[in-house]
Design a protein around this motif. Structure first.
Motif, PDB file in Angstrom:
ATOM      1  N   HIS A 197       0.829  -1.197   0.000  1.00 32.84           N
ATOM      2  CA  HIS A 197       0.000   0.000   0.000  1.00 32.84           C
ATOM      3  C   HIS A 197       0.869   1.255   0.000  1.00 32.84           C
ATOM      4  O   HIS A 197       1.985   1.261   0.521  1.00 32.84           O
ATOM      5  CB  HIS A 197      -0.929   0.004   1.208  1.00 32.84           C
ATOM      6  CG  HIS A 197      -2.074  -0.948   1.045  1.00 32.84           C
ATOM      7  ND1 HIS A 197      -3.137  -0.679   0.215  1.00 32.84           N
ATOM      8  CD2 HIS A 197      -2.311  -2.166   1.574  1.00 32.84           C
ATOM      9  CE1 HIS A 197      -3.973  -1.678   0.251  1.00 32.84           C
ATOM     10  NE2 HIS A 197      -3.504  -2.613   1.071  1.00 32.84           N
ATOM     11  N   SER A 198       0.328   2.304  -0.563  1.00 30.29           N
ATOM     12  CA  SER A 198       1.030   3.581  -0.652  1.00 30.29           C
ATOM     13  C   SER A 198       1.165   4.209   0.730  1.00 30.29           C
ATOM     14  O   SER A 198       0.405   3.890   1.639  1.00 30.29           O
ATOM     15  CB  SER A 198       0.269   4.538  -1.572  1.00 30.29           C
ATOM     16  OG  SER A 198      -0.940   4.934  -0.946  1.00 30.29           O
ATOM     17  N   PRO A 199       2.115   5.128   0.882  1.00 29.54           N
ATOM     18  CA  PRO A 199       2.241   5.851   2.158  1.00 29.54           C
ATOM     19  C   PRO A 199       0.947   6.585   2.534  1.00 29.54           C
ATOM     20  O   PRO A 199       0.567   6.620   3.695  1.00 29.54           O
ATOM     21  CB  PRO A 199       3.381   6.838   1.900  1.00 29.54           C
ATOM     22  CG  PRO A 199       4.185   6.222   0.801  1.00 29.54           C
ATOM     23  CD  PRO A 199       3.183   5.484  -0.049  1.00 29.54           C
ATOM     24  N   GLU A 200       0.249   7.138   1.526  1.00 30.90           N
ATOM     25  CA  GLU A 200      -1.002   7.844   1.796  1.00 30.90           C
ATOM     26  C   GLU A 200      -2.050   6.891   2.375  1.00 30.90           C
ATOM     27  O   GLU A 200      -2.755   7.214   3.323  1.00 30.90           O
ATOM     28  CB  GLU A 200      -1.547   8.507   0.524  1.00 30.90           C
ATOM     29  CG  GLU A 200      -0.704   9.631  -0.009  1.00 30.90           C
ATOM     30  CD  GLU A 200       0.482   9.147  -0.858  1.00 30.90           C
ATOM     31  OE1 GLU A 200       1.314   9.986  -1.207  1.00 30.90           O
ATOM     32  OE2 GLU A 200       0.592   7.944  -1.149  1.00 30.90           O
ATOM     33  N   SER A 201      -2.119   5.702   1.819  1.00 34.36           N
ATOM     34  CA  SER A 201      -3.073   4.707   2.318  1.00 34.36           C
ATOM     35  C   SER A 201      -2.673   4.240   3.710  1.00 34.36           C
ATOM     36  O   SER A 201      -3.524   4.087   4.594  1.00 34.36           O
ATOM     37  CB  SER A 201      -3.137   3.514   1.365  1.00 34.36           C
ATOM     38  OG  SER A 201      -3.977   2.516   1.882  1.00 34.36           O
ATOM     39  N   SER A 202      -1.389   4.034   3.914  1.00 32.22           N
ATOM     40  CA  SER A 202      -0.903   3.580   5.219  1.00 32.22           C
ATOM     41  C   SER A 202      -1.196   4.598   6.317  1.00 32.22           C
ATOM     42  O   SER A 202      -1.383   4.231   7.472  1.00 32.22           O
ATOM     43  CB  SER A 202       0.600   3.299   5.156  1.00 32.22           C
ATOM     44  OG  SER A 202       0.858   2.263   4.225  1.00 32.22           O
ATOM     45  N   ARG A 203      -1.227   5.896   5.951  1.00 34.89           N
ATOM     46  CA  ARG A 203      -1.545   6.951   6.919  1.00 34.89           C
ATOM     47  C   ARG A 203      -3.042   7.198   7.033  1.00 34.89           C
ATOM     48  O   ARG A 203      -3.480   8.069   7.763  1.00 34.89           O
ATOM     49  CB  ARG A 203      -0.842   8.253   6.523  1.00 34.89           C
ATOM     50  CG  ARG A 203       0.664   8.211   6.683  1.00 34.89           C
ATOM     51  CD  ARG A 203       1.274   9.598   6.520  1.00 34.89           C
ATOM     52  NE  ARG A 203       1.043  10.193   5.224  1.00 34.89           N
ATOM     53  CZ  ARG A 203       1.868  10.126   4.180  1.00 34.89           C
ATOM     54  NH1 ARG A 203       3.005   9.452   4.286  1.00 34.89           N
ATOM     55  NH2 ARG A 203       1.571  10.705   3.044  1.00 34.89           N
TER      56      ARG A 203
END
Length: 115
Positions: A51-57
């Motif tokens: 998953h992307s950093p944006e999704s992880s956050r």
């Protein structure tokens, strides 16, 4: 790159599923499609599905999938919707394994696709 036909198939199928739950239809977003395409190509270059950093956050939802064949849009939406069995309607909210769709990876003969 995802074709216009593929994008429209996925959108139509998702909206049919959404209608069953009384939620408004989605519309394609050119900017989001471009970002998804770029991210799918980046993942393809590493051959690691994450998953992307944006999704992880928690800034966005993502549904990542990998297929060794060119899937029709309806099949992609069906795979996503099959996760409904994992969703707890008594405690709504994010649950791993029930993410809304954003990025879908495909590896057809001519390259990688993101939607």
């Amino acid at each position: 790159m995802a074709s216009k036909q593929f994008n429209n198939e996925v959108l139509r199928a998702h909206n049919e599923y959404r209608q069953q739950h009384g939620v408004p239809p989605l519309k394609l977003c050119k900017k989001l499609n471009q970002e998804a395409q770029q991210y799918s190509e980046a993942l393809a270059s590493t051959r690691i599905l994450k998953h992307s950093p944006e999704s992880s956050r928690g800034q966005c939802g993502e549904n990542l999938a990998w297929a060794s064949y060119d899937q029709p849009g309806q099949e992609v939406a069906d795979r996503w919707y099959s996760e409904i069995k994992n969703y707890n309607f008594q405690q709504p909210g994010f649950t791993s394994g029930t993410e809304p769709p954003q990025v879908h990876l495909r590896r057809p003969r001519r390259g990688w696709k993101g939607l």
